[in-house]
Design a protein around this motif. Structure first.
Motif, PDB file in Angstrom:
ATOM      1  N   PRO A 214       0.806  -1.231   0.000  1.00  0.00           N
ATOM      2  CA  PRO A 214       0.000   0.000   0.000  1.00  0.00           C
ATOM      3  C   PRO A 214       0.833   1.272   0.000  1.00  0.00           C
ATOM      4  N   GLY A 215       1.910   1.311   0.795  1.00  0.00           N
ATOM      5  CA  GLY A 215       2.728   2.517   0.850  1.00  0.00           C
ATOM      6  C   GLY A 215       3.396   2.829  -0.471  1.00  0.00           C
ATOM      7  N   GLY A 216       3.964   1.803  -1.110  1.00  0.00           N
ATOM      8  CA  GLY A 216       4.639   2.016  -2.387  1.00  0.00           C
ATOM      9  C   GLY A 216       3.687   2.463  -3.477  1.00  0.00           C
ATOM     10  N   LEU A 217       2.551   1.780  -3.607  1.00  0.00           N
ATOM     11  CA  LEU A 217       1.568   2.155  -4.634  1.00  0.00           C
ATOM     12  C   LEU A 217       1.027   3.561  -4.400  1.00  0.00           C
ATOM     13  N   TYR A 218       0.796   3.884  -3.132  1.00  0.00           N
ATOM     14  CA  TYR A 218       0.185   5.180  -2.823  1.00  0.00           C
ATOM     15  C   TYR A 218       1.142   6.333  -3.114  1.00  0.00           C
ATOM     16  N   VAL A 219       2.406   6.200  -2.662  1.00  0.00           N
ATOM     17  CA  VAL A 219       3.345   7.292  -2.903  1.00  0.00           C
ATOM     18  C   VAL A 219       3.653   7.423  -4.390  1.00  0.00           C
TER      19      VAL A 219
ATOM     20  N   VAL B 184       7.589   7.436 -13.345  1.00  0.00           N
ATOM     21  CA  VAL B 184       7.509   6.742 -12.061  1.00  0.00           C
ATOM     22  C   VAL B 184       7.356   5.251 -12.318  1.00  0.00           C
ATOM     23  N   ASP B 185       8.369   4.481 -11.907  1.00  0.00           N
ATOM     24  CA  ASP B 185       8.366   3.026 -12.056  1.00  0.00           C
ATOM     25  C   ASP B 185       8.253   2.379 -10.682  1.00  0.00           C
ATOM     26  N   LEU B 186       7.412   1.365 -10.567  1.00  0.00           N
ATOM     27  CA  LEU B 186       7.286   0.609  -9.317  1.00  0.00           C
ATOM     28  C   LEU B 186       7.639  -0.845  -9.591  1.00  0.00           C
ATOM     29  N   TYR B 187       8.461  -1.417  -8.707  1.00  0.00           N
ATOM     30  CA  TYR B 187       8.933  -2.789  -8.870  1.00  0.00           C
ATOM     31  C   TYR B 187       8.467  -3.634  -7.689  1.00  0.00           C
ATOM     32  N   GLU B 188       7.806  -4.745  -7.984  1.00  0.00           N
ATOM     33  CA  GLU B 188       7.329  -5.672  -6.956  1.00  0.00           C
ATOM     34  C   GLU B 188       7.686  -7.094  -7.388  1.00  0.00           C
TER      35      GLU B 188
ATOM     36  N   ILE C   2     -10.764  -3.114   5.423  1.00  0.00           N
ATOM     37  CA  ILE C   2     -10.814  -3.542   4.027  1.00  0.00           C
ATOM     38  C   ILE C   2      -9.829  -4.697   3.869  1.00  0.00           C
ATOM     39  N   GLY C   3     -10.167  -5.653   3.030  1.00  0.00           N
ATOM     40  CA  GLY C   3      -9.244  -6.739   2.750  1.00  0.00           C
ATOM     41  C   GLY C   3      -7.957  -6.205   2.143  1.00  0.00           C
ATOM     42  N   ARG C   4      -6.837  -6.771   2.573  1.00  0.00           N
ATOM     43  CA  ARG C   4      -5.560  -6.280   2.052  1.00  0.00           C
ATOM     44  C   ARG C   4      -5.483  -6.437   0.531  1.00  0.00           C
ATOM     45  N   SER C   5      -5.955  -7.570   0.012  1.00  0.00           N
ATOM     46  CA  SER C   5      -5.908  -7.763  -1.438  1.00  0.00           C
ATOM     47  C   SER C   5      -6.824  -6.770  -2.154  1.00  0.00           C
ATOM     48  N   THR C   6      -7.976  -6.468  -1.555  1.00  0.00           N
ATOM     49  CA  THR C   6      -8.885  -5.476  -2.144  1.00  0.00           C
ATOM     50  C   THR C   6      -8.245  -4.100  -2.143  1.00  0.00           C
ATOM     51  N   LEU C   7      -7.607  -3.732  -1.033  1.00  0.00           N
ATOM     52  CA  LEU C   7      -6.926  -2.443  -0.949  1.00  0.00           C
ATOM     53  C   LEU C   7      -5.845  -2.337  -2.018  1.00  0.00           C
ATOM     54  N   LEU C   8      -5.069  -3.407  -2.185  1.00  0.00           N
ATOM     55  CA  LEU C   8      -4.017  -3.381  -3.201  1.00  0.00           C
ATOM     56  C   LEU C   8      -4.604  -3.257  -4.606  1.00  0.00           C
ATOM     57  N   ASP C   9      -5.722  -3.919  -4.869  1.00  0.00           N
ATOM     58  CA  ASP C   9      -6.380  -3.780  -6.176  1.00  0.00           C
ATOM     59  C   ASP C   9      -6.759  -2.323  -6.437  1.00  0.00           C
ATOM     60  N   VAL C  10      -7.342  -1.677  -5.427  1.00  0.00           N
ATOM     61  CA  VAL C  10      -7.751  -0.279  -5.576  1.00  0.00           C
ATOM     62  C   VAL C  10      -6.543   0.602  -5.839  1.00  0.00           C
ATOM     63  N   LEU C  11      -5.505   0.462  -5.030  1.00  0.00           N
ATOM     64  CA  LEU C  11      -4.333   1.321  -5.161  1.00  0.00           C
ATOM     65  C   LEU C  11      -3.570   1.040  -6.452  1.00  0.00           C
ATOM     66  N   ARG C  12      -3.548  -0.218  -6.865  1.00  0.00           N
ATOM     67  CA  ARG C  12      -2.869  -0.568  -8.121  1.00  0.00           C
ATOM     68  C   ARG C  12      -3.562   0.109  -9.301  1.00  0.00           C
TER      69      ARG C  12
ATOM     70  N   GLY D 224      -0.645   6.982 -14.309  1.00  0.00           N
ATOM     71  CA  GLY D 224       0.467   6.868 -15.237  1.00  0.00           C
ATOM     72  C   GLY D 224       1.697   6.194 -14.661  1.00  0.00           C
ATOM     73  N   VAL D 225       1.590   5.595 -13.490  1.00  0.00           N
ATOM     74  CA  VAL D 225       2.719   4.860 -12.913  1.00  0.00           C
ATOM     75  C   VAL D 225       2.943   3.577 -13.707  1.00  0.00           C
ATOM     76  N   ARG D 226       4.188   3.256 -13.992  1.00  0.00           N
ATOM     77  CA  ARG D 226       4.534   2.026 -14.701  1.00  0.00           C
ATOM     78  C   ARG D 226       4.819   0.945 -13.664  1.00  0.00           C
ATOM     79  N   LEU D 227       4.036  -0.129 -13.682  1.00  0.00           N
ATOM     80  CA  LEU D 227       4.134  -1.188 -12.691  1.00  0.00           C
ATOM     81  C   LEU D 227       4.875  -2.387 -13.279  1.00  0.00           C
ATOM     82  N   HIS D 228       5.862  -2.894 -12.519  1.00  0.00           N
ATOM     83  CA  HIS D 228       6.670  -4.038 -12.964  1.00  0.00           C
ATOM     84  C   HIS D 228       6.552  -5.127 -11.897  1.00  0.00           C
ATOM     85  N   TYR D 229       5.752  -6.150 -12.179  1.00  0.00           N
ATOM     86  CA  TYR D 229       5.540  -7.228 -11.211  1.00  0.00           C
ATOM     87  C   TYR D 229       6.373  -8.448 -11.566  1.00  0.00           C
TER      88      TYR D 229
END
Length: 514
Positions: free
Chosen positions: A13-18, A31-35, A96-106, A113-118
């Motif tokens: 949540p912190g990474g996606l939000y910031v 902005v690139d995010l790596y998970e 809220i479910g953690r997975s649901t929260l992550l879905d929303v923030l993702r 416009g954040v580029r997500l790299h999973y």
């Protein structure tokens, strides 16, 4: 300043939000995010968001908060002890479910416009970014790879806990101790969806070992669930579970780790959330801290002329609130560590003790949420009918109640030194009333007590932290020795003195001028 490129390590949540906040404020920034884990793979159950956190998130990004609230589950709060239940009719608690929260923030990060790299692990040294944000959790590889540069320290605590869940919605959040043949297990549980609840269970090391859970922990691989513990605890909490099983998700017994860092940034790398600091779950979630860190970092970057100034400002502005919460959480954690020793209290008085345990909530503030609970708790403290408890000036009323102990009596809980009678006086200068220093001081006092001087007067430095520590030590001394315990308290801390009296931490107070 205008950022050109940001790399965020960690898709919690912190990474996606910031990442979203920075992209919204700097549209031309890459902005690139790596998970390292694939999207949709998460561990944990529900996440609670208190009212203040909701306000902070709403001010920073109304759109994402609106969806978080829409997909959250509202609930009240209760405590149940030995068949007695006290309910707090709150309407501002959501989970809220953690997975649901992550879905929303993702989704909101991608929309910005954040580029997500999973499915990709990224090391800070391999990234060519103007700013690197390490939001990679409590076991942060970024922090550990430069532990000296960040001045990192980790304290591992004695008590044990495990996170699990169940497949139905509890009627409310509940704090529930269960006494077994091995010792006491305490559940902190709350609903977070129509068909799901979080069930966090904690216990002391001795109980854990007597139940054989030291062996089941050793036998459970790190990526598996301790099914034997869940089966036993499902039986222990069967009444609250209403026949439903406990559900695991890499669930195993853990010891809480408090992370502290002398510095949150080094070069162009900045730590965020659990990577920089942790606070015990009984006072607030790591999710809350991480997302509020993200707000502070985004604000600092927007206001500063350059990156070094921004990172210094982020730490200067954010650290006091985090360290205050860590200290409050430390007190709360130690209260829960010793919770089974308070089960003799009636449930309303115990709930009052819980709410005032860390010095953040006064009796009057709790009464604004749950006047009936406070009224019953104070009647249990004073030994009177609930109808005789006032609705105003509660602190003064608490301080004015008489006390009778054995063959001694005092007309009010506020006394002079002379009215206290023959006693031992000791200055409390310990950090942890339940730690080794507290053990030594308690042993010294118990040895000094006799029938003629079965009273103790405690004193401490005139600041809130020292006063709260003194009152906590008073509770331990009172319970373990049976002595009449009085405390010198400055008048400016009188609301804390009243809460301590009503909660059974001390018997009497000597109020001194501010």
């Amino acid at each position: 300043m205008e950022l050109r490129s940001v790399a965020v390590l960690g898709g919690g949540p912190g990474g996606l939000y910031v990442a979203r906040l920075l992209k919204l404020r700097h549209p031309h920034c890459v902005v690139d995010l790596y998970e390292q884990s694939p999207p949709g793979q998460t561990f944990g159950f529900g996440v609670g968001l208190a009212t203040r956190t909701q306000r902070n998130l709403g001010a920073a990004d109304p759109a994402s908060l609106a969806e978080i609230v829409e997909r959250s589950f509202r609930h009240e709060m209760a405590m149940e002890v030995r068949g007695q239940r006290a309910q707090v009719p709150m309407d501002n608690l959501i989970a809220i479910g953690r997975s649901t929260l992550l879905d929303v923030l993702r989704r909101h990060a991608e929309d910005a416009g954040v580029r997500l790299h999973y499915g990709r692990r990224a090391a800070r040294d391999a990234l060519d970014a103007e700013l690197v944000i390490a939001a990679d959790g409590v076991s942060s590889a970024t922090r550990e790879s430069a532990a000296d540069a960040f001045g990192a320290s980790v304290t591992t605590h004695d008590s044990l806990y495990l996170w699990c869940g169940t497949d139905f919605a509890l009627p409310s959040a509940v704090f529930l101790p269960v006494e077994t043949e091995h010792g006491t297990f305490v559940a902190h549980a709350y609903p977070y969806a129509p068909d799901r609840s979080t069930f966090l269970i904690e216990t002391d090391e001795e109980t854990w070992r007597r139940a054989g859970f030291d062996q089941t922990t050793a036998q459970t691989p790190f990526d598996q669930t301790d099914e034997e513990s869940l089966a036993y605890l499902g039986t222990a909490f069967r009444a609250e579970l209403q026949g439903h099983p406990l559900i695991g998700n890499r669930t195993r017994w853990l010891r809480f780790r408090t992370i502290r860092c002398e510095r949150w940034h080094h070069g162009n790398v900045v730590l965020l959330g659990d990577a920089a600091h942790t606070a015990h779950y009984s006072i607030g979630s790591g999710t809350k801290l991480a997302m509020e860190d993200g707000i502070a970092l985004a604000d600092a970057v927007a206001a500063a002329p350059d990156l070094p100034t921004a990172l210094a400002r982020y730490e200067t502005d954010r650290r006091p609130a985090v360290e205050h919460l860590q200290e409050t959480a430390r007190r709360s954690m130690r209260w829960w560590d010793t919770f089974p020793g308070r089960l003799d209290l009636p449930v309303d008085q115990l709930l009052l003790a819980y709410m005032t345990r860390a010095g953040k909530v006064s009796v009057d503030r709790f009464a604004a949420l749950a006047e009936d609970v406070v009224r019953r708790g104070l009647s249990q403290y004073a030994g009177c009918d609930a109808a005789d408890v006032p609705t105003e000036d509660r602190d003064a009323w608490i301080l004015s109640r008489p006390l009778v102990r054995d063959d001694r009596a005092w007309p009010a809980r506020t006394v002079s030194v002379e009215e206290l009678g023959r006693h031992h006086e000791v200055a409390v200068d310990v950090d942890d009333p339940w730690g080794p220093e507290g053990d030594a001081l308690l042993k010294q006092l118990v040895t000094a007590l006799d029938d003629a001087t079965h009273s103790v007067l405690l004193s401490a430095e005139d600041d809130l932290g020292s006063t709260l520590t003194m009152l906590d030590l008073g509770e331990r001394l009172r319970r373990e020795s049976g002595a009449v315990v009085a405390a010198r308290v400055s008048e400016r801390w009188s609301e804390h003195a009243a809460a301590a009296l009503a909660s059974g931490r001390v018997d009497l107070v000597v109020l001194t001028a501010s």
